[in-house]
Design a protein around this motif. Structure first.
Motif, PDB file in Angstrom:
ATOM      1  N   ALA A 182       0.570  -1.596  -0.312  1.00  0.00           N
ATOM      2  CA  ALA A 182      -0.112  -0.318   0.248  1.00  0.00           C
ATOM      3  C   ALA A 182       0.820   1.057  -0.009  1.00  0.00           C
ATOM      4  N   LEU A 183       2.497   1.541   0.450  1.00  0.00           N
ATOM      5  CA  LEU A 183       2.997   2.439   0.338  1.00  0.00           C
ATOM      6  C   LEU A 183       3.724   2.558  -0.202  1.00  0.00           C
ATOM      7  N   TYR A 184       4.114   1.583  -1.490  1.00  0.00           N
ATOM      8  CA  TYR A 184       4.908   1.333  -2.906  1.00  0.00           C
ATOM      9  C   TYR A 184       4.583   3.245  -3.408  1.00  0.00           C
ATOM     10  N   PRO A 185       3.380   3.689  -3.477  1.00  0.00           N
ATOM     11  CA  PRO A 185       3.343   4.746  -4.015  1.00  0.00           C
ATOM     12  C   PRO A 185       3.859   6.088  -3.668  1.00  0.00           C
ATOM     13  N   THR A 186       4.736   5.782  -2.425  1.00  0.00           N
ATOM     14  CA  THR A 186       4.817   6.987  -1.802  1.00  0.00           C
ATOM     15  C   THR A 186       6.246   6.918  -2.179  1.00  0.00           C
ATOM     16  N   HIS A 187       7.002   5.651  -2.372  1.00  0.00           N
ATOM     17  CA  HIS A 187       8.418   5.797  -2.591  1.00  0.00           C
ATOM     18  C   HIS A 187       8.924   5.979  -4.059  1.00  0.00           C
ATOM     19  N   GLN A 188       7.204   6.517  -4.411  1.00  0.00           N
ATOM     20  CA  GLN A 188       7.765   6.874  -6.333  1.00  0.00           C
ATOM     21  C   GLN A 188       7.002   8.793  -5.761  1.00  0.00           C
ATOM     22  N   GLY A 189       7.154   9.497  -4.728  1.00  0.00           N
ATOM     23  CA  GLY A 189       6.537  10.700  -4.105  1.00  0.00           C
ATOM     24  C   GLY A 189       5.490  10.462  -4.446  1.00  0.00           C
ATOM     25  N   ASN A 190       4.053  10.103  -4.328  1.00  0.00           N
ATOM     26  CA  ASN A 190       3.385  10.257  -3.956  1.00  0.00           C
ATOM     27  C   ASN A 190       2.391   9.608  -2.565  1.00  0.00           C
ATOM     28  N   ILE A 191       2.640  10.982  -1.851  1.00  0.00           N
ATOM     29  CA  ILE A 191       2.300  10.307  -0.337  1.00  0.00           C
ATOM     30  C   ILE A 191       0.877  10.583  -0.334  1.00  0.00           C
ATOM     31  N   LEU A 192       0.350   9.354   0.753  1.00  0.00           N
ATOM     32  CA  LEU A 192      -0.801   9.201   0.632  1.00  0.00           C
ATOM     33  C   LEU A 192      -1.714  10.797   1.322  1.00  0.00           C
ATOM     34  N   GLU A 193      -3.415  10.546   1.003  1.00  0.00           N
ATOM     35  CA  GLU A 193      -3.900  11.839   0.659  1.00  0.00           C
ATOM     36  C   GLU A 193      -4.346  11.384   2.832  1.00  0.00           C
ATOM     37  N   ILE A 194      -4.194  12.278   3.920  1.00  0.00           N
ATOM     38  CA  ILE A 194      -3.939  12.746   5.018  1.00  0.00           C
ATOM     39  C   ILE A 194      -5.043  11.803   5.951  1.00  0.00           C
ATOM     40  N   HIS A 195      -5.957  11.453   5.082  1.00  0.00           N
ATOM     41  CA  HIS A 195      -7.407  10.432   5.609  1.00  0.00           C
ATOM     42  C   HIS A 195      -7.273   8.982   5.911  1.00  0.00           C
ATOM     43  N   LEU A 196      -6.621   8.998   4.645  1.00  0.00           N
ATOM     44  CA  LEU A 196      -6.003   7.423   3.873  1.00  0.00           C
ATOM     45  C   LEU A 196      -4.453   7.520   4.677  1.00  0.00           C
ATOM     46  N   ALA A 197      -3.958   8.511   5.329  1.00  0.00           N
ATOM     47  CA  ALA A 197      -2.526   7.708   5.721  1.00  0.00           C
ATOM     48  C   ALA A 197      -3.366   8.001   7.162  1.00  0.00           C
ATOM     49  N   ALA A 198      -3.883   8.296   7.970  1.00  0.00           N
ATOM     50  CA  ALA A 198      -4.368   8.224   8.814  1.00  0.00           C
ATOM     51  C   ALA A 198      -4.710   6.953   9.496  1.00  0.00           C
ATOM     52  N   THR A 199      -5.851   6.915   8.558  1.00  0.00           N
ATOM     53  CA  THR A 199      -5.886   5.184   8.432  1.00  0.00           C
ATOM     54  C   THR A 199      -5.212   3.799   8.378  1.00  0.00           C
ATOM     55  N   TYR A 200      -4.332   4.560   7.954  1.00  0.00           N
ATOM     56  CA  TYR A 200      -3.190   3.367   7.382  1.00  0.00           C
ATOM     57  C   TYR A 200      -2.237   3.390   8.853  1.00  0.00           C
ATOM     58  N   SER A 201      -2.307   4.595   9.317  1.00  0.00           N
ATOM     59  CA  SER A 201      -1.595   4.624  10.593  1.00  0.00           C
ATOM     60  C   SER A 201      -2.054   3.875  11.685  1.00  0.00           C
ATOM     61  N   ALA A 202      -3.275   3.838  11.768  1.00  0.00           N
ATOM     62  CA  ALA A 202      -3.758   3.372  12.565  1.00  0.00           C
ATOM     63  C   ALA A 202      -4.364   1.885  12.870  1.00  0.00           C
ATOM     64  N   ILE A 203      -4.080   0.962  11.124  1.00  0.00           N
ATOM     65  CA  ILE A 203      -5.125  -0.050  11.176  1.00  0.00           C
ATOM     66  C   ILE A 203      -3.815  -1.611  11.339  1.00  0.00           C
ATOM     67  N   ALA A 204      -2.984  -0.643  10.485  1.00  0.00           N
ATOM     68  CA  ALA A 204      -1.722  -1.038   9.552  1.00  0.00           C
ATOM     69  C   ALA A 204      -1.630  -2.654  10.720  1.00  0.00           C
ATOM     70  N   ARG A 205      -0.279  -2.129  11.872  1.00  0.00           N
ATOM     71  CA  ARG A 205      -0.222  -2.671  12.351  1.00  0.00           C
ATOM     72  C   ARG A 205      -0.881  -3.840  13.406  1.00  0.00           C
ATOM     73  N   ILE A 206      -2.273  -3.459  13.651  1.00  0.00           N
ATOM     74  CA  ILE A 206      -3.276  -4.513  14.064  1.00  0.00           C
ATOM     75  C   ILE A 206      -3.407  -4.851  12.845  1.00  0.00           C
ATOM     76  N   LEU A 207      -3.383  -5.198  11.805  1.00  0.00           N
ATOM     77  CA  LEU A 207      -4.040  -6.089  11.134  1.00  0.00           C
ATOM     78  C   LEU A 207      -3.155  -6.762  10.827  1.00  0.00           C
ATOM     79  N   TRP A 208      -1.590  -6.972  10.770  1.00  0.00           N
ATOM     80  CA  TRP A 208      -0.689  -7.340  10.870  1.00  0.00           C
ATOM     81  C   TRP A 208      -0.450  -8.435  12.230  1.00  0.00           C
ATOM     82  N   ALA A 209      -0.381  -7.848  13.187  1.00  0.00           N
ATOM     83  CA  ALA A 209      -0.455  -9.096  14.165  1.00  0.00           C
ATOM     84  C   ALA A 209      -1.587  -9.378  14.408  1.00  0.00           C
ATOM     85  N   CYS A 210      -2.741  -9.067  13.785  1.00  0.00           N
ATOM     86  CA  CYS A 210      -3.580 -10.531  13.597  1.00  0.00           C
ATOM     87  C   CYS A 210      -3.645 -11.609  12.257  1.00  0.00           C
TER      88      CYS A 210
END
Length: 275
Positions: A182-210
């Motif tokens: 999901a973060l591959y585009p950011t390495h190309q300079g396309n930073i996530l829109e703030i609400h998408l960034a917040a959603t990723y930050s909030a749930i990504a690690r918890i989903l990974w743990a699940c």
């Protein structure tokens, strides 16, 4: 503490270069000043901008959650329904808190190192979200709940149908791939829109743990090539080295770039060789 002492007393005399003192300041000046903070595992709260061994924020969070864990474990065995409700409530609060703080302060989803993110944003994200136990508690609680479920008598002989297992594996592996890609585009300079960034930050690690919890649970339920691979005895000696590697690897990296006498261009081939 041996590594803290090494950084405070010895490291600065073990190399040189134009950037040597700047590269080793985290292990030299800051360890002289703030060694006691590391001793108390408070480096993710106290003097964060002058942390000795910055990467040990993880040790602090892990220790803090470890000291808190008996509350949840005792509750699980005394009042399991209350414990599950409490754990899910804390996970939900952690998600909401992370999302809200990210949006309010325009923080990135992760520590992007691009021209689009300012140093102030990165420092704010690191100090306010990345290193705080109350925003890291979600995956920890997932681990506690998964362990409880697998150790409880009712789950020891809990046989899932094959199609349940297949579906679980597909969902978990797909989710893990999505979290990484999901973060591959950011390495190309396309930073996530703030609400998408917040959603990723909030749930990504918890989903990974699940997903990790599912892999552990499914491997316990049905022996397969993955469970056989993860059960290989070769992992035992390797696992004994991981904590030591975690502690010393940033020091070795600092030795490398602090002792360079001239600038060099990063490239895939160079990083592959260094790795």
């Amino acid at each position: 503490m041996a590594l803290v002492a090494f950084g405070a007393l010895i490291m600065r005399y073990m190399g040189n270069g134009p950037e040597w003192l700047g590269a080793t300041v985290f292990y030299d000046l800051y360890c002289k000043r703030n060694w006691w903070i590391n001793l108390l595992y408070l480096q993710n709260f106290v003097h964060q901008n002058e942390t000795c061994l910055t990467h040990t924020w993880y040790s602090a969070v892990d220790t803090q959650l470890y000291l808190l864990s008996p509350v949840f474990i005792i509750l699980l065995y005394k009042m399991p329904k209350t414990a599950f409700a409490l754990c899910f409530a804390i996970i939900a609060a952690s998600i909401v808190g992370t999302w809200t703080l990210t949006v309010m302060n325009n923080y990135p989803a992760v520590s992007y190192f691009t021209d689009s993110i300012t140093t102030q944003q990165l420092v704010g994200y690191y100090n306010s979200i990345y290193t705080k136990p109350y925003f890291r508690v979600g995956p920890y609680l997932v681990g506690i709940l998964a362990a409880y479920a697998m150790l409880e008598n009712s789950f020891k002989n809990f046989n899932l149908k094959t199609w349940y297992l297949v579906t679980g594996w597909i969902l978990s592996l797909t989710t893990m791939a999505a979290i990484i890609l999901a973060l591959y585009p950011t390495h190309q300079g396309n930073i996530l829109e703030i609400h998408l960034a917040a959603t990723y930050s909030a749930i990504a690690r918890i989903l990974w743990a699940c997903c990790l919890a599912w892999i552990t649970f499914a491997s316990q339920q049905q022996k397969n090539i993955i469970s056989a691979f993860l059960s290989l005895k070769i992992w035992v000696p390797v696992s004994k080295l991981t904590y030591c590697v975690y502690l010393v690897h940033p020091v070795i990296i600092a030795f490398f770039y602090g002792s360079q006498t001239k600038p060099f261009d990063y490239s895939f081939l160079l990083m592959e060789m260094l790795y």
